[in-house]
Motif scaffolding. Sequence first.
Motif, mmCIF file in Angstrom:
data_model
loop_
_atom_site.group_PDB
_atom_site.id
_atom_site.type_symbol
_atom_site.label_atom_id
_atom_site.label_comp_id
_atom_site.label_asym_id
_atom_site.label_seq_id
_atom_site.Cartn_x
_atom_site.Cartn_y
_atom_site.Cartn_z
ATOM 1 N N VAL A 241 -67.389 5.407 -7.404
ATOM 2 C CA VAL A 241 -66.565 5.975 -8.471
ATOM 3 C C VAL A 241 -67.425 6.635 -9.548
ATOM 4 C CG1 VAL A 241 -64.906 5.410 -10.292
ATOM 5 C CG2 VAL A 241 -64.578 4.530 -7.985
ATOM 6 N N ASP A 242 -68.611 6.105 -9.822
ATOM 7 C CA ASP A 242 -69.508 6.775 -10.772
ATOM 8 C C ASP A 242 -69.815 8.200 -10.295
ATOM 9 O OD1 ASP A 242 -69.598 4.622 -12.475
ATOM 10 O OD2 ASP A 242 -71.590 3.945 -11.834
ATOM 11 N N SER A 243 -70.013 8.354 -9.000
ATOM 12 C CA SER A 243 -70.270 9.670 -8.426
ATOM 13 C C SER A 243 -69.047 10.573 -8.590
ATOM 14 C CB SER A 243 -70.631 9.525 -6.951
ATOM 15 O OG SER A 243 -70.759 10.779 -6.340
ATOM 16 N N VAL A 244 -67.874 10.031 -8.366
ATOM 17 C CA VAL A 244 -66.632 10.794 -8.519
ATOM 18 C C VAL A 244 -66.445 11.216 -9.976
ATOM 19 C CG1 VAL A 244 -64.110 10.678 -8.362
ATOM 20 C CG2 VAL A 244 -65.525 9.684 -6.552
ATOM 21 N N LEU A 245 -66.673 10.292 -10.903
ATOM 22 C CA LEU A 245 -66.521 10.604 -12.328
ATOM 23 C C LEU A 245 -67.496 11.701 -12.756
ATOM 24 C CD1 LEU A 245 -66.027 7.011 -13.737
ATOM 25 C CD2 LEU A 245 -64.283 8.789 -13.507
ATOM 26 N N THR B 229 -64.820 19.884 -14.449
ATOM 27 C CA THR B 229 -63.746 20.110 -15.426
ATOM 28 C C THR B 229 -64.196 20.000 -16.881
ATOM 29 O OG1 THR B 229 -63.076 17.780 -15.588
ATOM 30 C CG2 THR B 229 -62.099 19.097 -13.799
ATOM 31 N N GLY B 230 -65.343 19.358 -17.102
ATOM 32 C CA GLY B 230 -65.782 19.110 -18.471
ATOM 33 C C GLY B 230 -65.139 17.880 -19.088
ATOM 34 N N GLN B 231 -64.262 17.218 -18.345
ATOM 35 C CA GLN B 231 -63.564 16.033 -18.852
ATOM 36 C C GLN B 231 -64.324 14.766 -18.495
ATOM 37 O OE1 GLN B 231 -59.716 16.728 -16.905
ATOM 38 N NE2 GLN B 231 -58.867 16.800 -18.982
ATOM 39 N N ARG B 232 -64.466 13.889 -19.487
ATOM 40 C CA ARG B 232 -65.068 12.567 -19.257
ATOM 41 C C ARG B 232 -63.926 11.577 -19.091
ATOM 42 N NH1 ARG B 232 -70.730 11.576 -21.173
ATOM 43 N NH2 ARG B 232 -70.045 9.470 -20.758
ATOM 44 N N LEU B 233 -63.751 11.082 -17.890
ATOM 45 C CA LEU B 233 -62.667 10.152 -17.595
ATOM 46 C C LEU B 233 -63.232 8.776 -17.278
ATOM 47 C CD1 LEU B 233 -60.532 12.403 -15.208
ATOM 48 C CD2 LEU B 233 -60.235 12.074 -17.659
ATOM 49 N N SER B 234 -62.366 7.784 -17.337
ATOM 50 C CA SER B 234 -62.740 6.437 -16.913
ATOM 51 C C SER B 234 -62.100 6.169 -15.551
ATOM 52 C CB SER B 234 -62.270 5.388 -17.928
ATOM 53 O OG SER B 234 -60.868 5.242 -17.848
ATOM 54 N N VAL B 235 -62.528 5.112 -14.910
ATOM 55 C CA VAL B 235 -61.983 4.754 -13.601
ATOM 56 C C VAL B 235 -60.473 4.529 -13.683
ATOM 57 C CG1 VAL B 235 -62.451 2.285 -13.817
ATOM 58 C CG2 VAL B 235 -62.344 3.322 -11.551
ATOM 59 N N ASN B 236 -59.984 4.074 -14.826
ATOM 60 C CA ASN B 236 -58.552 3.818 -14.990
ATOM 61 C C ASN B 236 -57.726 5.089 -15.093
ATOM 62 O OD1 ASN B 236 -59.099 1.049 -15.061
ATOM 63 N ND2 ASN B 236 -59.466 1.127 -17.268
ATOM 64 N N GLN B 237 -58.374 6.222 -15.271
ATOM 65 C CA GLN B 237 -57.658 7.485 -15.455
ATOM 66 C C GLN B 237 -57.639 8.370 -14.214
ATOM 67 O OE1 GLN B 237 -60.229 8.499 -18.882
ATOM 68 N NE2 GLN B 237 -58.315 8.937 -19.961
ATOM 69 N N ILE B 238 -58.284 7.981 -13.143
ATOM 70 C CA ILE B 238 -58.428 8.925 -12.031
ATOM 71 C C ILE B 238 -57.408 8.774 -10.908
ATOM 72 C CG2 ILE B 238 -60.862 9.351 -12.505
ATOM 73 C CD1 ILE B 238 -61.544 7.588 -10.095
ATOM 74 N N ALA B 239 -56.602 7.737 -10.895
ATOM 75 C CA ALA B 239 -55.587 7.613 -9.854
ATOM 76 C C ALA B 239 -54.658 8.826 -9.939
ATOM 77 C CB ALA B 239 -54.796 6.326 -10.024
ATOM 78 N N SER B 240 -54.451 9.505 -8.836
ATOM 79 C CA SER B 240 -53.612 10.711 -8.722
ATOM 80 C C SER B 240 -54.186 11.925 -9.443
ATOM 81 C CB SER B 240 -52.189 10.445 -9.221
ATOM 82 O OG SER B 240 -51.600 9.414 -8.479
ATOM 83 N N TYR B 241 -55.431 11.845 -9.914
ATOM 84 C CA TYR B 241 -56.048 12.964 -10.630
ATOM 85 C C TYR B 241 -56.310 14.120 -9.665
ATOM 86 C CZ TYR B 241 -58.969 15.415 -13.980
ATOM 87 O OH TYR B 241 -59.473 16.346 -14.847
ATOM 88 N N ILE C 105 -57.082 12.663 -5.934
ATOM 89 C CA ILE C 105 -57.430 11.265 -5.684
ATOM 90 C C ILE C 105 -56.149 10.532 -5.303
ATOM 91 C CG2 ILE C 105 -58.375 9.153 -6.704
ATOM 92 C CD1 ILE C 105 -60.170 11.068 -8.395
ATOM 93 N N THR C 106 -56.172 9.909 -4.134
ATOM 94 C CA THR C 106 -54.967 9.291 -3.582
ATOM 95 C C THR C 106 -54.926 7.782 -3.765
ATOM 96 O OG1 THR C 106 -56.032 9.180 -1.407
ATOM 97 C CG2 THR C 106 -54.654 11.115 -1.863
ATOM 98 N N ALA C 107 -56.079 7.163 -3.995
ATOM 99 C CA ALA C 107 -56.125 5.710 -4.165
ATOM 100 C C ALA C 107 -57.326 5.339 -5.016
ATOM 101 C CB ALA C 107 -56.220 5.006 -2.811
ATOM 102 N N CYS C 108 -57.117 4.396 -5.917
ATOM 103 C CA CYS C 108 -58.218 3.906 -6.733
ATOM 104 C C CYS C 108 -57.873 2.500 -7.224
ATOM 105 C CB CYS C 108 -58.478 4.850 -7.907
ATOM 106 S SG CYS C 108 -59.948 4.403 -8.847
ATOM 107 N N ALA C 109 -58.269 1.507 -6.436
ATOM 108 C CA ALA C 109 -58.052 0.097 -6.785
ATOM 109 C C ALA C 109 -59.431 -0.548 -6.879
ATOM 110 C CB ALA C 109 -57.199 -0.602 -5.731
ATOM 111 N N ALA C 110 -59.820 -0.927 -8.074
ATOM 112 C CA ALA C 110 -61.175 -1.416 -8.361
ATOM 113 C C ALA C 110 -61.662 -2.435 -7.334
ATOM 114 C CB ALA C 110 -61.235 -2.009 -9.758
ATOM 115 N N GLY C 111 -62.821 -2.125 -6.744
ATOM 116 C CA GLY C 111 -63.473 -3.030 -5.819
ATOM 117 C C GLY C 111 -62.816 -3.156 -4.463
ATOM 118 N N GLN C 112 -61.752 -2.388 -4.214
ATOM 119 C CA GLN C 112 -61.012 -2.560 -2.966
ATOM 120 C C GLN C 112 -60.765 -1.282 -2.183
ATOM 121 O OE1 GLN C 112 -57.310 -4.500 -3.854
ATOM 122 N NE2 GLN C 112 -58.290 -5.955 -5.215
#
Length: 146
Positions: free
Chosen positions: A19-23, A30-42, A58-65
């Motif tokens: 996810v760090d790589s994705v962020l 995009t120039g946007q700084r997002l957190s892991v909680n903001q990327i679901a469906s981004y 982004i179709t799925a983002c469940a921490a650690g899973q």
Amino acid sequence: MRIEMKLTVSADYFFNNLVDSVLYDIQTCTGQRLSVNQIASYRYRKMMPNGRLAHYRITACAAGQHYGYEMRSGDRIWTVDYQLTDNGAGSQLVYNESMHSQSQRSQANDRTAGWVFGWAHKRRFKKMVHAIEAEYAKQLQIANIN
């Protein structure tokens, strides 16, 4: 393509690296700084090295899973999915990737390219996973020295 691997790192550690790589990718595009909680469906767009524009969702983002995305470029759609499960000493990774093309000509080309280059793609993927594991081992070694 499906790859199953036993990892020497926790699911959380692997997920956070992914996810760090994705962020970073999102921020670069995009120039946007997002957190892991903001990327679901981004959704975002990225110019690829070959000059084509790719559309990511982004179709799925469940921490650690679980992490997944869809990428559209031209008449092709790639679907990528990472499933992670902790197993005590490390974790289990199941990676799935599929590609669908709209035209029959592209589908035929994809089958040929998949057969010819599939092994190289798997090898690169496994090298990336092993690099994450090596970085983890290096961090552990530094922590044990201090």
